[in-house]
Structure formats: C-alpha cells, structure tokens
Enzyme design. Structure first.
Site, PDB file in Angstrom:
ATOM      1  N   SER A 141      -3.786  18.838  54.768  1.00  0.00           N
ATOM      2  CA  SER A 141      -2.542  18.364  54.172  1.00  0.00           C
ATOM      3  C   SER A 141      -2.851  17.715  52.842  1.00  0.00           C
ATOM      4  CB  SER A 141      -1.892  17.340  55.104  1.00  0.00           C
ATOM      5  OG  SER A 141      -0.844  16.660  54.452  1.00  0.00           O
ATOM      6  N   TYR A 154      -1.414   9.054  59.765  1.00  0.00           N
ATOM      7  CA  TYR A 154      -1.449  10.512  59.592  1.00  0.00           C
ATOM      8  C   TYR A 154      -2.435  10.866  58.475  1.00  0.00           C
ATOM      9  CZ  TYR A 154       0.048  15.248  58.382  1.00  0.00           C
ATOM     10  OH  TYR A 154       0.066  16.597  58.103  1.00  0.00           O
ATOM     11  N   LYS A 158      -5.965  13.043  58.452  1.00  0.00           N
ATOM     12  CA  LYS A 158      -6.192  14.239  57.635  1.00  0.00           C
ATOM     13  C   LYS A 158      -7.353  14.019  56.642  1.00  0.00           C
ATOM     14  CE  LYS A 158      -3.031  17.099  59.272  1.00  0.00           C
ATOM     15  NZ  LYS A 158      -3.374  18.363  59.942  1.00  0.00           N
TER      16      LYS A 158
END
Ligand SMILES: NC(=O)c1ccc[n+]([C@@H]2O[C@H](COP(=O)([O-])OP(=O)(O)OC[C@H]3O[C@@H](n4cnc5c(N)ncnc54)[C@H](OP(=O)(O)O)[C@@H]3O)[C@@H](O)[C@H]2O)c1
Length: 268
Positions: A141, A154, A158
């Site tokens: 991402s 998050y 990543k």
C-alpha cells in the site's frame, strides 16, 4: 505448454477476486489459478464472475492466512505440487484515533497483514527454492511508504511488510525467486466497508479529545471524497501486477519495487 500455477490469497472480493478472474480467463489457458479465501461461503461472487466456466483453470480453496494449518492444508491441495506465482493479497484496514484502538484489534491487524503474509510466504518458499524459480507478489500500500493520519497501525503493518519483502528480495535473487510489492493507492473494492473503523458516536471515541475528533471527522470526509473521485479500478491494479502477459501501467499512485520479471517495469 505447462500451465503457470498461481495461488492468490483473499479472493472473496476486490483485487484478489479480479486477479483470479483475469488469469483464469486467459484465452490460451496459460494459468491454473488457486483462488483462496478464508470463508468459502463467500465463493459465489467469484463463481458468478467466471459464470461456471474455467473448470480447468480455476480452483477455489479455503485459506485463512492467520491459521498455519489452513495455509498448509491449502498448499497441500495444489494438485500440481508446485506454485509458480504466489500472490499475497489478503489484508484488512484499521482507521481511527490511536487512543481508541484496543490491543486486541491492533494485534489482529498485524496478525493478518504482517504475520499472515509472512506465514504464507514461509509455507511456499521451500517449494519455490526446490523447483529453482518462483515469483512472489505482495499487495502493499501507499500506506507502506508514507504514514497516513488515523491509519497508524495499518501503515505500521504495511511498512513492516515492506521491510520483510525488501529483505527477502535480496536473498531470493540467489534462488531465481522474484519478489514484487504492488503499492496501491485507493482502489474501488470492499476495503472501506471491510476495514475496522471507529465511527463518530462509538463508545471507543468517548475518551478522545475534541480537537482529535474534529480532525478525524474532517479526515473521514476527505477519505470518502478521495475514494469517490480518485480510486482506481481493480483492473488497473491487475494490469500492474503484470503477470497476465500485458505490460504494467504505472499509475501515479502506484509504484512497483523489486520488479524483475521481463514483463514488468522497474521502478528506480
Ligand atoms: N482498496 C484499497 O484502497 C487498497 C489500498 C492499498 C492497499 N490495499 C490492499 O489490497 C489488498 C486487497 O484488499 P482489497 O482492496 O481487495 O479489499 P477487500 O475487497 O476488502 O479484500 C480483502 C480480502 O482479504 C481477505 N482477508 C482478510 N483477512 C483474511 C485472512 N485472515 N485470511 C485470508 N483472507 C483474508 C478478505 O476476506 P473476507 O471477505 O473473508 O474478509 C478479502 O478477500 C489488501 O492487502 C489491502 O491492504 C487496498
């Protein structure tokens, strides 16, 4: 010609589903796709997309990437006993002020995005080394390259995936195994619906200060607009994944790292 065996995680929706459909629909039947999902009750959507065709190019297997037994069972059910391309795509989001996140929720995100991805690679690595070649694609991402407010955990997951894959890519060059990270910006999938998100009014937000809540409110509106106006279609991402014979298109919000396949562009 021998089919290229591709195993993809997280195929119940979104990018994983699109990639599975695209590869299984290859007119030359070049690919045998193992589309995996943690909950087989969700397979109808994928089956609807392939309309009952592709019996010789598509198999659906159960695989929960947080459950090692489930990963190994899926691996052992690959009839060809080899996987040429592994696509680690499954992932979940988490959005909200950091103070509102419980330890259990944060653990779950890291469990799926980081440890689930690594466990999946671990399970398939010995086979790829033994066969003398392989390709590992990981759906990363843009949040793995730069921090995004209200996405701290998050992004941390990543970023960590980046570190693991970049490290692995160096070593695996010696085994003719290529590791690619596909860095997606916003993509039109179920991601926003599926992500764990603190909603205004939630009890978890009661102890968060007013200034943070106001910034979060602004962020949610901005995020909604970005997904509405600038999100890419899954087809764009599938093209970038560059394994269906087409040259990848590098869109502004997508970068490819460690891409060494002849069909793929290299990002400096
Ligand atoms: N969409 C975006 O804007 C965007 C942007 C950057 C990166 N990404 C990344 O792209 C990848 C795919 O997401 P998407 O956009 O296609 O979203 P999606 O439609 O929500 O798909 C996510 C997939 O991951 C699966 N999954 C979640 N936990 C799992 C587990 N423990 N084991 C196996 N599968 C699991 C989901 O299965 P269930 O249906 O069972 O939940 C679903 O199939 C993710 O890694 C995400 O972080 C997406």
């Amino acid at each position: 010609m021998e089919q290229t065996v591709v195993l993809i995680t997280g195929c119940s929706s979104g990018i994983g589903l699109s990639l599975a459909v695209r590869l299984a629909s290859d007119p030359a039947k070049m690919y045998k796709v193992y589309a995996t999902m943690r909950n087989l009750a969700k397979k109808e959507r994928l089956l609807d997309c392939v309309k009952g065709l592709h019996k010789d190019t598509l198999d659906i297997l159960q695989m929960d990437i947080t459950d090692q037994r489930s990963i190994l069972d899926a691996r052992d059910r690959v009839r060809e006993k080899r996987v040429n391309i592994l696509v680690c795509n499954a992932g979940v989001g988490l959005m909200g002020p950091l103070e509102a996140q419980s330890l259990a929720t944060m653990r779950q995100i890291l469990e799926v995005n980081l440890l689930g991805t690594i466990s999946t690679i671990q399970a398939f690595l010995p086979g790829m080394k033994a066969q003398g070649h392989g390709r590992i694609l990981v759906t990363g991402s843009i949040g793995g390259l730069q921090g995004l407010p209200f996405n701290e955990v998050y992004c941390a997951s990543k970023f960590a995936v980046e570190g693991a894959c970049e490290s692995l890519a160096i070593l695996l060059q010696h085994f003719n195994i290529h590791v690619s990270l596909i860095e997606c910006g916003p993509v039109n999938t179920d991601f926003l619906d599926n992500l764990q998100r603190a909603e205004p009014g939630d009890s978890s937000l009661q102890q968060v200060d007013a200034h943070t809540l106001s910034l979060y409110d602004t962020y949610l509106q901005h995020c909604g607009m970005v997904f509405q106006n600038a999100a890419q279609d899954t087809e764009d991402i599938v093209k970038v994944q560059g394994i269906s014979g087409c040259h990848p298109v590098i869109e502004p919000c997508i970068q490819i790292l460690h891409q060494q396949c002849p069909h793929s562009a290299q990002q400096p």
